[in-house]
Design an enzyme around this catalytic site. Structure first.
Site, PDB file in Angstrom:
ATOM      1  N   GLU A  30       0.841  -1.193   0.000  1.00 38.01           N
ATOM      2  CA  GLU A  30       0.000   0.000   0.000  1.00 38.01           C
ATOM      3  C   GLU A  30       0.880   1.248   0.000  1.00 38.01           C
ATOM      4  O   GLU A  30       1.674   1.448   0.924  1.00 38.01           O
ATOM      5  CB  GLU A  30      -0.920  -0.033   1.231  1.00 38.01           C
ATOM      6  CG  GLU A  30      -1.974  -1.133   1.089  1.00 38.01           C
ATOM      7  CD  GLU A  30      -2.506  -1.661   2.417  1.00 38.01           C
ATOM      8  OE1 GLU A  30      -2.104  -1.153   3.480  1.00 38.01           O
ATOM      9  OE2 GLU A  30      -3.333  -2.597   2.371  1.00 38.01           O
ATOM     10  N   GLU A  70      -5.346  -6.415   1.772  1.00 35.72           N
ATOM     11  CA  GLU A  70      -4.193  -7.198   2.225  1.00 35.72           C
ATOM     12  C   GLU A  70      -4.304  -8.675   1.870  1.00 35.72           C
ATOM     13  O   GLU A  70      -3.334  -9.282   1.418  1.00 35.72           O
ATOM     14  CB  GLU A  70      -3.982  -7.036   3.737  1.00 35.72           C
ATOM     15  CG  GLU A  70      -3.470  -5.657   4.155  1.00 35.72           C
ATOM     16  CD  GLU A  70      -4.577  -4.657   4.442  1.00 35.72           C
ATOM     17  OE1 GLU A  70      -5.769  -5.050   4.340  1.00 35.72           O
ATOM     18  OE2 GLU A  70      -4.282  -3.498   4.771  1.00 35.72           O
ATOM     19  N   PHE A  93       1.669  -2.241   8.673  1.00 38.16           N
ATOM     20  CA  PHE A  93       1.825  -2.517  10.106  1.00 38.16           C
ATOM     21  C   PHE A  93       1.523  -3.990  10.364  1.00 38.16           C
ATOM     22  O   PHE A  93       0.600  -4.536   9.763  1.00 38.16           O
ATOM     23  CB  PHE A  93       0.887  -1.636  10.941  1.00 38.16           C
ATOM     24  CG  PHE A  93       1.226  -0.171  10.865  1.00 38.16           C
ATOM     25  CD1 PHE A  93       2.275   0.364  11.613  1.00 38.16           C
ATOM     26  CD2 PHE A  93       0.514   0.682  10.037  1.00 38.16           C
ATOM     27  CE1 PHE A  93       2.601   1.713  11.542  1.00 38.16           C
ATOM     28  CE2 PHE A  93       0.836   2.029   9.954  1.00 38.16           C
ATOM     29  CZ  PHE A  93       1.887   2.538  10.712  1.00 38.16           C
ATOM     30  N   ASP A  95       0.049  -5.298  12.588  1.00 47.75           N
ATOM     31  CA  ASP A  95      -1.329  -5.445  13.062  1.00 47.75           C
ATOM     32  C   ASP A  95      -2.277  -5.854  11.925  1.00 47.75           C
ATOM     33  O   ASP A  95      -3.284  -6.503  12.152  1.00 47.75           O
ATOM     34  CB  ASP A  95      -1.804  -4.123  13.662  1.00 47.75           C
ATOM     35  CG  ASP A  95      -0.760  -3.491  14.558  1.00 47.75           C
ATOM     36  OD1 ASP A  95      -0.974  -3.473  15.768  1.00 47.75           O
ATOM     37  OD2 ASP A  95       0.288  -3.021  14.057  1.00 47.75           O
ATOM     38  N   PHE A  96      -1.927  -5.436  10.688  1.00 45.68           N
ATOM     39  CA  PHE A  96      -2.811  -5.715   9.558  1.00 45.68           C
ATOM     40  C   PHE A  96      -2.714  -7.175   9.104  1.00 45.68           C
ATOM     41  O   PHE A  96      -3.439  -7.605   8.211  1.00 45.68           O
ATOM     42  CB  PHE A  96      -2.500  -4.795   8.366  1.00 45.68           C
ATOM     43  CG  PHE A  96      -2.588  -3.317   8.670  1.00 45.68           C
ATOM     44  CD1 PHE A  96      -3.091  -2.843   9.874  1.00 45.68           C
ATOM     45  CD2 PHE A  96      -2.153  -2.386   7.736  1.00 45.68           C
ATOM     46  CE1 PHE A  96      -3.154  -1.486  10.150  1.00 45.68           C
ATOM     47  CE2 PHE A  96      -2.208  -1.028   8.008  1.00 45.68           C
ATOM     48  CZ  PHE A  96      -2.708  -0.578   9.210  1.00 45.68           C
ATOM     49  N   HIS A 139      -1.956  -0.375  15.818  1.00 39.34           N
ATOM     50  CA  HIS A 139      -0.803  -0.035  14.976  1.00 39.34           C
ATOM     51  C   HIS A 139       0.505  -0.152  15.760  1.00 39.34           C
ATOM     52  O   HIS A 139       1.486   0.493  15.406  1.00 39.34           O
ATOM     53  CB  HIS A 139      -0.917   1.400  14.442  1.00 39.34           C
ATOM     54  CG  HIS A 139      -1.949   1.604  13.377  1.00 39.34           C
ATOM     55  ND1 HIS A 139      -3.292   1.541  13.613  1.00 39.34           N
ATOM     56  CD2 HIS A 139      -1.834   1.883  12.051  1.00 39.34           C
ATOM     57  CE1 HIS A 139      -3.962   1.784  12.492  1.00 39.34           C
ATOM     58  NE2 HIS A 139      -3.090   2.007  11.530  1.00 39.34           N
TER      59      HIS A 139
END
Lengths: 337, 371, 324
Positions: A30, A70, A93, A95-96, A139
């Site tokens: 991204e 993602e 991140f 987290d994603f 994040h």
């Protein structure tokens, strides 16, 4: 020729050199370019923190912006890796990962074994992790223990500009899926980095500091925190050996065990939460294989078992500090049976 | 309160990259009368351990640094003074020194870094460092797998009377890694080309191991360019060589194996510390290095694992002074190669040292080089 | 455009829009001054969207938001002092300083939370809608997504599920042209996000997101359909953001002066003011009065946030069900 560059520049240089060396290396993520389809500048961002900036100008279509999808693009990168490309996929991140975990742990991680050794999946997923940016609960996490737990994934957590370049080049040349975890607080750290390409093998821990009294095992940003603690402790006459794991999978058991055999005392420092973490894993390893060498119970310094809080006051006390590490070291070094 | 009879013994600076040293062992008691060159204290740097020897004569009155102290360069280790100086004067000297002592600033590191320069020669980019300003020019040529740091304890002492250059051979250190011609004569051409680039008409060449063969070859090919040869455990004088070391060094990427290999270079295995092993592995993991090393090895070792370029006869014909220095316990190239050479070639075999004799026995080697 | 809204409603709408604008402009300034930590994503320019939707929501209705959530919070009735204090990371914040800008939530007002994960909201909104349906209320749920989230698998799955279960949920896509620094015309495969509704068996509509009245009317229809048990709808608001993706974004992917031009040409507040004063019997003085009222409310919110205490270190391990 070595010169001082930042952690972030070292990442850029590693990708640049590998894209130059091998045409099958592609980059996607991204805003890794930024500005695609817009009417302003291209290469507007080069990633959210500018890590891949400049690569689009050199390599054009081999560096691709993706929609915010993602599962889609990480999965596509996994597929591309099985079909002759070497994707370096940026997942902004860690987290994603939640959005695309299936493509990583059910797909990429499994192919080599599940297909009877016939598949290679040379993908690198670069991702930022860690607290310290006031980026709050979604994040800032340290999710590398989850990946470490999955057979078929290699997990890299560099702590210095020198290491990040050599480990990333190794990751790109490696034929297995690599989760490459970059602590965002380290991006601005400077260090000596040779201009030439070089590799650092996986599964070789680095002794960041030699010492005789207490072994501190750490990864990522915690290596720096541990070195600060060790410097303070040396003034008190406590000599710490700081072992930087560099990779949590594969794990350099020998270096950990040899160090503990020498010191007999162990503190494990992990920014992840305390259960089922690197801290517990290393503690279990040492308890199992070097129990007889231990002169004191193992101490773990970790984040608390909570999400990462937003407020600076809370976040600062969330992250294991040099002071907390030092007090754990004092505890194990003063312990007598 | 200063007292010019009192002499401070301070942490030495060995080589460009040394910033601090660790006090390993005191070799003398307080009250000992020291002469210049007497061993005083063992110091370990991040590269290697070495014995610090007295730079001034005098009575060692006080040891200031304790065992295992890690001190920056220039920090006070001990105090020399004649016996008439009182204890209180010495204490005053020490406290004054400590009060005024400022450890070197970290930015000095950058200046040190710039002590290395790069120059183009024979199609390579070569890294070198230059020390001293003397009329005599000396070029130090390291061996297989080494770099300019092999001259850690050699370059600076020699630079007091000469201009001394240490450089990284092609494929080594931080010089170009792609090697055009890895033979001994190809590398000798590079030494001459380096001299051309540096505007050096003639120079004394000091070579270690493979670097010795390269120096000898340069003198044979360009007799007018070389004024003297000092060959330390050189290749090129006999068939035998420890090919297992050479092949192992090329092949290994493992810390333990590398340590074992490096320990073959010295008589005292304790000298090989983790930093040295890491430096070698870092070097080996640089792109192009393993090709370069294989190419260079093939240039002086044949398929049977024996040296292929032997220059005994040509060496005998040279008219320049030639010195050979060997450690008696050399496990890479046997010290026997120093035997049966013409009388004009002097040879010194130092008892109890290994292949890296210029690091292990720097004082003795430097004494021979100073002759 | 004709409207069924009373003058009082219109003044309420104006107050909400103005509050959002003032709030965001002020956060922009205070962030630049260094008072606000972390990431903030500002909603300025998109006020008509949240406000036109919010006017139809009861307190018991649920709203799921995204990282650009301040406007949605205000439109759903979250109190600005608590919001501002949260953005400052203070103990008096809506989430006691634990969440910050990206995670403001107020379940009491039906605000299910801003969200740091793109595409995190749509499935959650389906769940809220499912709860309303199972309990037999006429409650509805709305989720605001950007053009970026319109490309997430979670969003597609949620839309499919909503139709399969005939849920009272409305998917509002705020298409401001950019997902971070990437243009939606690059990243969204179809011409309009509304086109995707067909594939999920629900009505889809394109609305001018700068036009409060258009937003209000379109959402009114969708809400009515949902409350009547006729299932989900998709609405795409075409609009623009007046700031970058986050504060600190230099926006070099946008043509120079784009924002300046947009602020002049498509500002929903200017458009609303002109329309209500010219056609719907609202006097300019009434709007000015609201402007002043809002300005002092935001001033007070900043003072409240700045003077509020930080959380206590001990708060680090509260709100958990177990400690290790």
């Amino acid at each position: 020729m070595a010169r001082k560059i930042t952690f972030q520049q070292a990442i850029n240089e590693a990708i640049d050199q590998e894209m130059g060396r091998d045409e099958s290396v592609i980059v996607m993520g991204e805003d890794v370019v930024g500005g695609s389809g817009a009417d302003g500048e291209m290469d507007a961002w080069g990633g959210v923190l500018g890590v891949t900036k400049g690569l689009w100008g050199k390599y054009g279509d081999r560096i691709m912006d993706t929609p915010i999808s993602e599962a889609g693009y990480v999965g596509a990168a996994v597929g591309a890796a099985t079909a002759g490309l070497r994707p370096v996929c940026e997942l902004m991140f860690i987290d994603f990962m939640g959005v695309c975990f299936d493509q990583i742990y059910n797909q990429a991680a499994k192919f080599r074994y599940m297909f009877g050794g016939k598949a290679e999946t040379p993908i690198v997923i670069r991702t930022m992790f860690g607290a310290g940016f006031r980026a709050a609960a979604q994040h800032s996490q340290c999710l590398y223990p989850m990946f470490t737990a999955v057979p078929g994934l290699k997990v890299v957590i560099p702590s210095t500009p020198y290491d990040v370049k050599g480990l990333l080049i190794q990751a790109i040349r490696d034929n297995d899926p690599v989760i490459f975890c970059e602590h965002k607080v380290l991006y601005t750290v400077e260090g000596d980095v040779p201009e030439e390409s070089y590799t650092i093998p996986f599964g070789e821990a680095n002794i960041a500091k030699e010492g005789d009294d207490v072994t501190i095992v750490a990864v990522g940003r915690m290596v720096q925190q541990s070195l600060e603690a060790a410097a303070a402790l040396s003034k008190e006459g406590v000599s710490c050996e700081v072992v930087d794991l560099r990779t949590t999978s594969p794990l350099d058991e020998d270096t950990i065990l040899e160090s503990v055999e020498n010191t007999g005392r162990l503190v494990v420092v992990d920014e992840a939460t305390p259960r089922c973490s690197i801290a517990t894993d290393i503690s279990a390893l040492v308890a199992q294989k070097a129990f007889g060498e231990l002169k004191a119970p193992i101490e773990m310094v970790t984040a608390p078992h909570t999400p990462v809080p937003f407020s600076g006051t809370l976040e600062d006390s969330y992250v294991p500090s040099p002071e907390k590490i030092a007090s754990a070291v004092r505890k194990v070094s003063e312990y007598t049976k | 309160m200063s007292n010019d009879k009192i002499i401070a013994v301070t942490m030495p600076k060995w080589g460009l990259s040394m910033t601090e040293g660790k006090v390993m062992e005191w070799l003398v008691e307080e009250g000992t009368e020291l002469n210049v060159g007497d061993p005083v204290v063992d110091i370990e740097t991040e590269k290697i351990a070495n014995t610090f020897e007295a730079l001034d004569p005098g009575i060692l009155r006080k040891k200031v640094a304790g065992l295992d102290d890690i001190l920056p360069i220039g920090a006070l280790l001990a105090v020399l003074a004649p016996s008439e100086v009182s204890e209180s004067e010495i204490d005053a000297f020490v406290s004054e020194f400590l009060e005024n002592y400022v450890p070197p600033e970290p930015e000095e590191e950058d200046e040190e870094e710039s002590a290395y320069q790069y120059i183009d020669a024979n199609g390579y980019r070569l890294r070198y460092s230059k020390m001293g300003t003397g009329v005599e020019k000396i070029i130090l040529i390291h061996g297989f797998g080494g770099d300019a740091d092999r001259w850690l304890f050699t370059q600076q002492p020699l630079s007091e009377k000469a201009t001394v250059y240490a450089f990284d051979l092609p494929g080594h250190g931080q010089s170009s890694k792609s090697v055009n011609d890895g033979t001994v004569s190809g590398l000798a051409e590079t030494v001459i080309a380096l001299m051309d680039s540096l505007d050096i008409t003639e120079a004394r060449l000091i070579g270690h191991s493979l670097g010795g063969a390269i120096a000898l070859q340069a003198a044979i090919s360009y007799p007018t360019r070389v004024t003297r040869l000092d060959l330390i455990a050189p290749a090129g004088l006999g068939k035998e060589i420890n090919v297992d070391y050479i092949n192992g060094f090329i092949e290994t990427d493992n810390r333990k194996e590398m340590k074992g290999l490096l320990q073959q270079l010295v008589a005292d295995p304790e000298l090989v510390n983790r930093a040295l092993v890491n430096d070698m592995l870092q070097f080996k993991r640089t792109d192009g290095v393993s090709n370069a090393l294989s190419q260079i090895a093939a240039g002086f070792i044949d398929a049977e694992g024996r040296q292929s370029r032997i220059m005994r006869e040509e060496a005998a014909l040279l008219t320049i002074p030639i010195n050979l220095i060997w450690g008696s316990l050399d496990k890479i190239i046997p010290a026997d190669h120093a035997r049966d050479l013409p009388a004009q070639i002097k040879s010194t075999v130092l008892d109890g040292y290994g292949h890296l004799v210029q690091l292990e026995a720097s004082t003795e080697v430097n004494a021979v080089l100073a002759l | 455009m004709a409207t069924t809204l009373s003058v009082e409603d219109l003044l309420d709408a104006y107050r909400t829009m103005k509050t959002i604008r003032e709030f965001e402009d002020r956060v922009h300034v205070e962030f630049a001054k260094g008072g606000i930590p972390g990431f903030v994503h500002l909603y300025a320019g998109e006020e008509a969207s949240a406000t036109g939707v919010g006017m139809h929501l009861k307190e018991s209705d649920k709203l799921a938001s995204n990282h650009r959530g301040h406007g949605h919070c205000i439109a759903k009735g979250v109190e600005v002092n608590g919001m501002m204090a949260e953005i400052y990371g203070k103990k008096t914040g809506t989430c006691h300083g634990k969440g910050g800008s990206m995670h403001i939530a107020d379940l009491d007002t039906g605000m299910m939370g801003a969200n740091g994960i793109v595409g995190g909201g749509p499935p959650l909104a389906c769940g809220a809608a499912l709860a309303a349906k199972m309990k037999g209320t006429d409650g509805i749920a709305v989720v605001f997504c950007g053009d970026g989230a319109s490309n997430q698998g979670t969003t597609f799955e949620a839309m499919n599920l909503a139709t399969v279960w005939k849920l009272p949920v409305i998917f509002v896509f705020e298409n401001n042209g950019y997902a971070e620094a990437t243009a939606s015309k690059f990243s969204v495969a179809c011409e309009d996000i509304a086109d995707r509704a067909i594939g999920f068996g629900m009505p889809g509509e394109i609305v001018d997101g700068h036009d409060f009245f258009a937003v209000h009317e379109a959402f009114g229809r969708a809400a009515e359909r949902a409350r009547a048990g006729d299932g989900p709808s998709l609405i795409e608001h075409k609009l623009d953001r007046f700031f970058g993706h986050f504060e600190g974004d230099n926006q070099n992917y946008r043509p120079k002066d784009e924002v300046k031009r947009l602020r002049e040409e498509v500002c929903c507040l200017k458009r609303f003011s002109a329309e209500v004063t010219q056609k719907h019997g609202v006097s300019p003085d009434q709007l000015t009065e609201i402007d002043n009222e809002v300005a002092s409310m935001i001033d007070a919110a900043v003072v409240f946030a700045e003077t509020s205490p930080d959380p206590d270190v001990a708060d680090l391990t509260t709100d958990v069900y177990i400690k290790y």
